[in-house]
Design a protein around this motif. Structure first.
Motif, mmCIF file in Angstrom:
data_model
loop_
_atom_site.group_PDB
_atom_site.id
_atom_site.type_symbol
_atom_site.label_atom_id
_atom_site.label_comp_id
_atom_site.label_asym_id
_atom_site.label_seq_id
_atom_site.Cartn_x
_atom_site.Cartn_y
_atom_site.Cartn_z
ATOM 1 N N SER A 48 -39.136 -32.243 -5.943
ATOM 2 C CA SER A 48 -40.181 -33.120 -5.419
ATOM 3 C C SER A 48 -41.027 -33.698 -6.541
ATOM 4 O O SER A 48 -41.382 -34.893 -6.520
ATOM 5 N N VAL A 49 -41.354 -32.885 -7.541
ATOM 6 C CA VAL A 49 -42.146 -33.354 -8.682
ATOM 7 C C VAL A 49 -41.393 -34.444 -9.441
ATOM 8 O O VAL A 49 -41.987 -35.440 -9.902
ATOM 9 N N ASN A 50 -40.086 -34.285 -9.564
ATOM 10 C CA ASN A 50 -39.254 -35.271 -10.269
ATOM 11 C C ASN A 50 -38.904 -36.478 -9.399
ATOM 12 O O ASN A 50 -38.109 -37.322 -9.814
ATOM 13 N N ARG A 51 -39.465 -36.524 -8.197
ATOM 14 C CA ARG A 51 -39.234 -37.619 -7.252
ATOM 15 C C ARG A 51 -37.765 -37.748 -6.838
ATOM 16 O O ARG A 51 -37.289 -38.845 -6.531
ATOM 17 N N GLU A 52 -37.063 -36.621 -6.846
ATOM 18 C CA GLU A 52 -35.711 -36.624 -6.295
ATOM 19 C C GLU A 52 -35.760 -36.607 -4.776
ATOM 20 O O GLU A 52 -34.784 -36.966 -4.114
ATOM 21 N N ILE A 53 -36.890 -36.140 -4.237
ATOM 22 C CA ILE A 53 -37.117 -36.114 -2.790
ATOM 23 C C ILE A 53 -38.367 -36.953 -2.536
ATOM 24 O O ILE A 53 -39.444 -36.666 -3.060
ATOM 25 N N SER A 54 -38.208 -37.988 -1.735
ATOM 26 C CA SER A 54 -39.335 -38.887 -1.489
ATOM 27 C C SER A 54 -40.221 -38.420 -0.351
ATOM 28 O O SER A 54 -41.431 -38.666 -0.345
ATOM 29 N N ALA A 55 -39.622 -37.753 0.614
ATOM 30 C CA ALA A 55 -40.382 -37.350 1.800
ATOM 31 C C ALA A 55 -41.269 -36.135 1.492
ATOM 32 O O ALA A 55 -40.996 -35.349 0.575
ATOM 33 N N VAL A 56 -42.344 -36.025 2.264
ATOM 34 C CA VAL A 56 -43.223 -34.852 2.164
ATOM 35 C C VAL A 56 -42.615 -33.738 3.009
ATOM 36 O O VAL A 56 -42.249 -33.950 4.166
ATOM 37 N N PHE A 57 -42.504 -32.539 2.448
ATOM 38 C CA PHE A 57 -41.894 -31.419 3.174
ATOM 39 C C PHE A 57 -42.524 -30.118 2.716
ATOM 40 O O PHE A 57 -43.189 -30.066 1.674
ATOM 41 N N ASP A 58 -42.284 -29.076 3.493
ATOM 42 C CA ASP A 58 -42.796 -27.741 3.178
ATOM 43 C C ASP A 58 -41.715 -26.982 2.408
ATOM 44 O O ASP A 58 -40.716 -26.539 2.994
ATOM 45 N N ALA A 59 -41.888 -26.858 1.107
ATOM 46 C CA ALA A 59 -40.868 -26.211 0.267
ATOM 47 C C ALA A 59 -40.666 -24.750 0.655
ATOM 48 O O ALA A 59 -39.536 -24.248 0.631
ATOM 49 N N GLN A 60 -41.734 -24.052 0.998
ATOM 50 C CA GLN A 60 -41.634 -22.641 1.384
ATOM 51 C C GLN A 60 -40.786 -22.490 2.643
ATOM 52 O O GLN A 60 -39.890 -21.651 2.693
ATOM 53 N N ALA A 61 -41.066 -23.317 3.652
ATOM 54 C CA ALA A 61 -40.324 -23.218 4.906
ATOM 55 C C ALA A 61 -38.864 -23.608 4.708
ATOM 56 O O ALA A 61 -37.960 -22.967 5.256
ATOM 57 N N ARG A 62 -38.624 -24.675 3.921
ATOM 58 C CA ARG A 62 -37.241 -25.094 3.709
ATOM 59 C C ARG A 62 -36.452 -24.039 2.921
ATOM 60 O O ARG A 62 -35.281 -23.790 3.208
ATOM 61 N N ALA A 63 -37.090 -23.418 1.951
ATOM 62 C CA ALA A 63 -36.427 -22.352 1.197
ATOM 63 C C ALA A 63 -36.083 -21.171 2.112
ATOM 64 O O ALA A 63 -35.028 -20.546 1.975
ATOM 65 N N GLN A 64 -36.978 -20.874 3.070
ATOM 66 C CA GLN A 64 -36.711 -19.788 4.019
ATOM 67 C C GLN A 64 -35.530 -20.136 4.918
ATOM 68 O O GLN A 64 -34.687 -19.269 5.210
ATOM 69 N N VAL A 65 -35.428 -21.392 5.360
ATOM 70 C CA VAL A 65 -34.298 -21.819 6.186
ATOM 71 C C VAL A 65 -32.988 -21.673 5.399
ATOM 72 O O VAL A 65 -31.976 -21.197 5.931
ATOM 73 N N MET A 66 -33.005 -22.060 4.136
ATOM 74 C CA MET A 66 -31.812 -21.944 3.303
ATOM 75 C C MET A 66 -31.435 -20.487 3.088
ATOM 76 O O MET A 66 -30.252 -20.119 3.132
#
Length: 260
Positions: A207-225
Motif C-alpha cells: 500500500s505504501v508503494n502504491r501497488e494497491i490503490s484502494a483503502v483496505f484493512d491490512a490486519q483483517a486481510r492478513a487474517q483472511v489469508m
C-alpha cells in the motif's frame, strides 16, 4: 657419576648435581645424598600424581562432554520420532512409551531429557516457529518482486512447508494438541500470529508503494489469508496427506488479492 633426571617442568632434563645445587641454594647448604634421593622420589611421585589427576580430570571432562552431546542428539531423536508419528496418514493418540519404542530406548531414558509429552510438543512447536520464520524471510529476500507478489509468495511457501512437513503441520493446526496442556495452544497461536504479522507487513508495504490503490484493512486481510492457509493445512492433514495444500491457491488468489 651423573645421571640425567627428567623434570616435569617444560619437559627439560637435569642432572642430580643440578638438582642438588638448586636445593642447596634454597636451603643455604648442600643436602646429603639421602636427602637428594628422597627429594627426587618426592618430585617423581608428585609428578606422577599430578599427571594421574590431569588425566582423570581430562577423561571426566571428555565423558561429560560426550554425555552432553549425546543428550542433545537424543533430544533431537525424540522430537524427530514425535514428528514422524504425527506424519503418519492416520492420526492417533500416542504415548511416551510409543515414542521411546520408536527410537529404541526405555521410557525412563525419555524422561531424562523431557518431563513429558507436553514438553516434547512444546519443543516441536519452537522448531516449527524457527523453520517458518526462515521460510517467510526467504520470501522477503526474493529479489525484484513487488510487495503484493511477496505476500502471494508467503502463502505459497507456507502451503509448500506443509507438504514437506506433514508431522509439523498437525502441530500447527492444533490437531496434535487437543488432549494436551492448554499453554501449548497458546504457543501455537503465537506462531500463527507471527505468520499473520509477516503477511500484514507485506500488504502494508504494498500500500505504501502504491501497488494497491484502494483503502483496505491490512490486519483483517492478513487474517483472511492466514485462515485460508490453515484451512488448507487442515484439509491436507485430514485427507491423510493426499490432497495437496497448494492445489487451490491459484483459484483462491483472485479473491484473496482483490482490493477493489
Amino acid at each position: 657419576m651423573e645421571t640425567a633426571v627428567k623434570r616435569p617442568v617444560k619437559g627439560a632434563t637435569r642432572s642430580i648435581r643440578a638438582v642438588v645445587r638448586e636445593v642447596g641454594r634454597r636451603n643455604n647448604r648442600l643436602p646429603p645424598t639421602r636427602f637428594v634421593i628422597d627429594f627426587l622420589a618426592i618430585q617423581c611421585r608428585d609428578h606422577l600424581e599430578r599427571r594421574k589427576f590431569e588425566m582423570t580430570t581430562q577423561e571426566a571432562f571428555v565423558r561429560v562432554k560426550r554425555q552432553y552431546k549425546n543428550g542433545s542428539i537424543r533430544r533431537i531423536q525424540i522430537m524427530d520420532s514425535v514428528v514422524s508419528i504425527l506424519g503418519e496418514p492416520v492420526q492417533s493418540r500416542f504415548t511416551t512409551k510409543e515414542i521411546a519404542a520408536k527410537i529404541g530406548v526405555s521410557e525412563a531414558c525419555l524422561y531424562r531429557h523431557f518431563s513429558g509429552k507436553a514438553q516434547i510438543l512444546g519443543e516441536v512447536l519452537k522448531r516449527s516457529a524457527q523453520l517458518l520464520d526462515i521460510t517467510l524471510r526467504s520470501a522477503d529476500a526474493y529479489p525484484q518482486v513487488s510487495m503484493i507478489n511477496r505476500a502471494y509468495l508467503k502463502l505459497r511457501y507456507l502451503l509448500l512447508f506443509a507438504e514437506k512437513n506433514p508431522g509439523l503441520t498437525r502441530v500447527l493446526t492444533g490437531e496434535a494438541l487437543i488432549y494436551e496442556e492448554a499453554n501449548l495452544s497458546g504457543e501455537k497461536e503465537k506462531v500463527l500470529k507471527m505468520i499473520r504479522e509477516s503477511i500484514k507487513n507485506s500488504l502494508v508495504l504494498a500500500s505504501v508503494n502504491r501497488e494497491i490503490s484502494a483503502v483496505f484493512d491490512a490486519q483483517a486481510r492478513a487474517q483472511v489469508m492466514l485462515d485460508f492457509v490453515v484451512a488448507q493445512w487442515l484439509r491436507f492433514s485430514q485427507s491423510g496427506f493426499t490432497e495437496q495444500p497448494t492445489a487451490l491457491l491459484d483459484q483462491a488468489a483472485p479473491v484473496l488479492f482483490s482490493f477493489n
